[in-house]
Design a protein around this motif. Structure first.
Motif, short mmCIF file in Angstrom:
data_model
loop_
_atom_site.label_atom_id
_atom_site.label_comp_id
_atom_site.label_asym_id
_atom_site.label_seq_id
_atom_site.Cartn_x
_atom_site.Cartn_y
_atom_site.Cartn_z
N GLY A 264 0.81 -1.21 0.00
CA GLY A 264 0.00 0.00 0.00
C GLY A 264 0.85 1.26 0.00
O GLY A 264 0.59 2.21 -0.74
N LEU A 265 1.88 1.24 0.83
CA LEU A 265 2.74 2.42 0.90
C LEU A 265 3.48 2.63 -0.42
O LEU A 265 3.62 3.76 -0.89
N ARG A 266 3.96 1.54 -0.98
CA ARG A 266 4.64 1.66 -2.29
C ARG A 266 3.67 2.22 -3.33
O ARG A 266 4.02 3.10 -4.12
N GLY A 267 2.47 1.66 -3.32
CA GLY A 267 1.48 2.12 -4.29
C GLY A 267 1.15 3.59 -4.13
O GLY A 267 1.07 4.34 -5.11
N ALA A 268 0.97 4.02 -2.87
CA ALA A 268 0.65 5.42 -2.63
C ALA A 268 1.80 6.33 -3.05
O ALA A 268 1.60 7.40 -3.65
N ALA A 269 3.01 5.86 -2.76
CA ALA A 269 4.18 6.66 -3.13
C ALA A 269 4.25 6.86 -4.64
O ALA A 269 4.55 7.95 -5.13
N LEU A 270 3.95 5.78 -5.37
CA LEU A 270 4.00 5.89 -6.83
C LEU A 270 2.82 6.69 -7.36
O LEU A 270 2.98 7.51 -8.28
N ALA A 271 1.65 6.46 -6.79
CA ALA A 271 0.45 7.16 -7.27
C ALA A 271 0.58 8.66 -7.11
O ALA A 271 0.11 9.43 -7.94
N LEU A 272 1.21 9.06 -6.04
CA LEU A 272 1.36 10.50 -5.79
C LEU A 272 2.71 11.03 -6.27
O LEU A 272 2.82 12.17 -6.73
N GLY A 273 3.72 10.19 -6.14
CA GLY A 273 5.06 10.65 -6.47
C GLY A 273 5.30 10.85 -7.95
O GLY A 273 5.98 11.82 -8.35
N ILE A 274 4.75 9.97 -8.76
CA ILE A 274 4.98 10.11 -10.21
C ILE A 274 4.41 11.42 -10.74
O ILE A 274 5.12 12.19 -11.41
N PRO A 275 3.13 11.72 -10.48
CA PRO A 275 2.64 13.01 -10.99
C PRO A 275 3.30 14.21 -10.32
O PRO A 275 3.54 15.23 -10.97
N ALA A 276 3.63 14.06 -9.03
CA ALA A 276 4.29 15.18 -8.35
C ALA A 276 5.64 15.46 -9.00
O ALA A 276 6.02 16.63 -9.23
N ALA A 277 6.37 14.41 -9.30
CA ALA A 277 7.67 14.59 -9.94
C ALA A 277 7.52 15.19 -11.33
O ALA A 277 8.27 16.10 -11.71
N ALA A 278 6.54 14.68 -12.06
CA ALA A 278 6.33 15.20 -13.42
C ALA A 278 5.96 16.68 -13.39
O ALA A 278 6.50 17.48 -14.16
N VAL A 279 5.06 17.04 -12.48
CA VAL A 279 4.65 18.44 -12.39
C VAL A 279 5.81 19.30 -11.91
O VAL A 279 6.00 20.43 -12.37
N ALA A 280 6.60 18.76 -10.96
CA ALA A 280 7.74 19.53 -10.45
C ALA A 280 8.76 19.79 -11.56
O ALA A 280 9.27 20.91 -11.69
N VAL A 281 9.03 18.77 -12.34
CA VAL A 281 9.97 18.95 -13.45
C VAL A 281 9.43 20.00 -14.42
O VAL A 281 10.15 20.89 -14.88
N TYR A 282 8.13 19.89 -14.73
CA TYR A 282 7.52 20.86 -15.65
C TYR A 282 7.57 22.27 -15.06
O TYR A 282 7.91 23.23 -15.75
N ALA A 283 7.26 22.38 -13.75
CA ALA A 283 7.26 23.70 -13.13
C ALA A 283 8.66 24.31 -13.14
O ALA A 283 8.84 25.49 -13.46
N LEU A 284 9.65 23.49 -12.79
CA LEU A 284 11.03 24.00 -12.78
C LEU A 284 11.48 24.39 -14.18
O LEU A 284 12.11 25.45 -14.38
N ALA A 285 11.16 23.53 -15.13
CA ALA A 285 11.53 23.85 -16.52
C ALA A 285 10.83 25.12 -16.98
O ALA A 285 11.42 25.93 -17.70
N SER A 286 9.59 25.28 -16.57
CA SER A 286 8.84 26.49 -16.96
C SER A 286 9.57 27.74 -16.50
O SER A 286 9.72 28.71 -17.24
N VAL A 287 10.00 27.69 -15.24
CA VAL A 287 10.59 28.89 -14.65
C VAL A 287 12.04 29.06 -15.10
O VAL A 287 12.46 30.16 -15.47
#
Lengths: 488, 214
Positions: A264-287
């Motif tokens: 469950g913890l692995r699943g939650a980490a991936l479910a939230l971590g993957i989009p968070a990482a993707a958005v973070a990369v996009y946000a950093l690249a944007s700025v």
């Protein structure tokens, strides 16, 4: 992983054929905002950079040339105007002088959209490099058509998860989506709503699997990837995030309470971590790389939904916003100021879902909308009966959390649309369109399937067949309406 | 079997609707100059002639339509001339008694093939004035009043002969749909669209009959 049923692929084929038909009958640029989205793709493909708002209004010389020869600005929004259709005009479009493909870098209302859809469209753009922009547009539209097919497939699989006891209902819902004309039309053009619809359906499917089979690395990763795709397709997807978060929270709670803590913890980490990482990369690249706002603007009006959520608009009010959002979806309460001249429930959502095509300039007669509204109301009532019967069978036992997740997905999206609409209203614009509901096509399929199931196991397939026939007729008449508007 | 019958009956109803819709006869467009007919644009006094210049008159044109207004009472007789390179290629007239709105004037001979750079001229002898609707001109295609170019452009539409059904128009629609689509789609856009409709129908029928059973 279960093998995909042949019926799923055939639903996808129908969805693809419908969207392909729409792409062939719709003149270039006459899918909403297609002009701006093509500009984005072109700038990205030609310069490997994202567009930037720069106060300029003109697109690349090549696109401006295409808009001129197709008389786009004379035809759009003018139901009595027609695109060029004589062979004499066609001769004038051949052997046009070579003009630059790079302009000032604006994509106007699409400029601050996330780049995923446009990066994908850069592939067919480059594959069509040997042709004119109109030729490249044909290929780019084909990619959206493929996304439509993917959405129909995904919706079928979503119904397979949530209605395991009635395989025939999966086809009913899958075809209802595949043949929905607004969905087919929007997915026929260069329009990130095509990817948004696919991402929304993938989220529904992944959410259903998480809620029904538990959260583990695989299901969490699937949900995380679907969320990342959606978040990087169009900012309107943010409306689904609360529902996704609720799904992860409920599934994680169940996992922690059981014997699947680590999974469950692995699943939650991936479910939230993957989009968070993707958005973070996009946000950093944007700025840091693209010199763009941290949160971009919505593709339709330039409204910034993130800013709307976080701050109060200077000339509006929270009570005004709440009243506006309420009235957008529900009947006005006696103490509320009337925010709309006509019922938005009917005008925007019901009539919009029945269909307005082109840049909302291709419409049915009032009588057709009334009849269509009756049909939709009938489907909704039958779906309620179907849900009641399913509840009596115990189909919803232990599913309260899952139902809450779907409700949160819906409410989140509606609130985001409403908030953006209120901001647009304050600046004199209009924002809301029924096509913004395409991420929820899977739930529409579920409603249609439930409507058929209201007739029980013996007559339900018969009702489903009638609903499929009606859906085909709806799509066909919508296409004929649009053919008449542009070509007759 | 019940499913097949239900689907079949529904699709027959759809087919009946399609046939009925396509069978409706009405005047059909040969083309239009796409000028917004948003404002009263050109006022023609008795004895004057206003010409929409540099018009592209599409083939199969048998009537000319404008949005016209007779502000001084019922409209008087109006004459339409199509002039290309100084030569009159067609002419028509409409008797008195018309009111504000769409004004159709049949022309003879009809225009069989598309003609570029045509002046479409409107004249009347009264009584009263005529106002033609349109919009501001944005390029060299302007309306001239008695030879004097104005900053306005009149909305002109061109109609095919008689009244036609959708079936009558199919060949024209097939041709039209391929224009302005790039060289790769070109003339087969219509046939491609038709194929998607037929293909989708075939798959829908097969899928529904196969999958929908208790």
């Amino acid at each position: 992983m279960r093998r995909l049923p042949r019926a799923a692929w055939l639903c996808a084929l129908v969805g693809g054929l419908s969207a392909l038909g729409w792409s062939l009958l719709t003149p270039p640029f006459h899918v909403p905002d297609e002009v701006a989205h093509v500009a984005y793709v072109q700038h990205l493909a030609e310069t490997a950079e994202l567009p930037k708002l720069n106060g300029q209004l003109e697109y690349s010389p090549e696109e401006q040339q295409a808009l001129t020869v197709t008389e786009f600005y004379l035809v759009v929004g003018a139901p009595t105007a027609r695109p060029p259709w004589t062979r004499w005009q066609q001769r004038g479009m051949v052997n046009l002088r070579e003009v630059p493909k790079v302009g000032t870098g604006t994509a106007q209302s699409a400029t601050n959209n996330p780049p995923l859809y446009y990066a994908l469209e850069a592939v067919p753009y480059w594959l069509g490099r040997g042709g004119s922009l109109l030729d490249r547009l044909v290929l780019m539209r084909l990619l959206s058509v493929l996304m439509a097919a993917g959405t129909a497939l995904t919706v079928f699989l979503f119904l397979r998860e949530v209605m395991p006891a009635a395989p025939w209902a999966w086809t009913v819902g899958g075809l209802a989506v595949a043949l929905q004309p607004l969905f087919g039309f929007v997915s026929s053009g260069v329009q990130p709503d095509a990817l948004l619809a696919l991402a929304g359906s993938l989220v529904l499917l992944a959410t259903a699997r998480v809620m029904r089979h538990g959260l583990d690395a695989r299901s969490g990763a699937a949900l995380g990837i679907a969320t990342a795709v959606g978040a990087l397709s169009k900012l309107a997807f943010l409306g689904l995030v609360p529902g996704i978060a609720l799904a992860v929270a409920l599934a994680l709670r169940r996992a922690l309470a059981g014997r699947r803590r680590v999974q469950g913890l692995r699943g939650a980490a991936l479910a939230l971590g993957i989009p968070a990482a993707a958005v973070a990369v996009y946000a950093l690249a944007s700025v840091l790389v693209w010199d763009r706002p941290l949160f971009g603007a919505d593709s339709t009006t330039g409204t910034n939904p993130a800013k709307v959520a976080a701050t109060e608009v200077a000339t509006g009010s929270q009570s005004g916003r709440l009243s506006y959002i309420w009235q957008l979806y529900l009947p006005r309460l006696p103490f509320m100021d009337d925010q709309f001249t006509a019922s938005p429930i009917r005008e925007i959502w019901v009539n919009g879902f029945i269909g307005r095509f082109g840049w909302l300039d291709t419409t049915w007669s009032a009588g057709v909308y009334r009849a269509g509204g009756v049909v939709l109301l009938g489907i909704a009532l039958l779906a309620a009966v179907g849900a009641f019967r399913a509840a009596r069978r115990g189909a919803f036992a232990g599913r309260l959390g899952e139902l809450c997740v779907y409700a949160t997905l819906v409410v989140g999206l509606l609130l985001l649309i409403g908030a953006a609409g209120y901001s647009a209203r304050l600046t004199g614009g209009t924002f809301e369109q029924a096509r913004y509901l395409v991420p929820l096509m899977g739930l529409y399929a579920g409603i249609v399937a439930l409507a058929a199931r209201a007739f029980g196991s013996r007559w339900g397939p018969v009702a489903g067949a009638i609903l499929i026939g009606v859906a085909f007729g709806h799509d066909l008449f919508a296409q004929l309406l649009t053919v008449g508007r542009f070509w007759a | 079997m019940r499913v097949a019958i239900a689907l079949g009956l529904t699709l027959v109803a759809v087919l009946v609707g399609v046939v009925a819709a396509l069978s409706a006869e009405r005047p059909r467009l040969a083309g239009t100059n796409n000028v917004f007919d948003s404002f009263p644009s050109v006022e023609i006094a008795p004895g004057q002639e206003a010409c929409a210049r540099h018009e592209l008159v599409p083939g199969d044109t048998a009537e000319v339509r404008v949005h016209a207004e007779p502000p001084d009472g019922a409209g008087g007789p109006i004459t339409v001339r199509l002039v290309q390179g100084g030569r009159e290629i067609a002419r028509g007239s409409r008797p008195a008694g018309w009111g504000e709105g769409s004004l159709e004037v049949p022309i003879q001979p009809g225009i069989a093939a598309t003609q570029p750079d045509v002046d479409v001229c409107f004249a009347h002898e009264g009584p009263g004035r005529i106002i033609l609707w349109g919009y501001g001109a944005v390029d060299e295609r302007r309306t001239a009043l008695d030879g004097q170019e104005l900053g306005e452009r009149v909305r002109v539409s061109y109609l095919r002969p008689g009244r036609e059904s959708g079936w009558d128009l199919l060949a024209a629609v097939a041709r039209r749909m391929g224009v302005g689509r790039g060289s790769w789609i070109d003339g087969w856009a219509f046939y491609g669209w038709l194929a998607t409709v037929v293909g989708a129908l075939a798959v829908v029928i097969r899928l529904t009959v196969r999958e929908l059973h208790a």
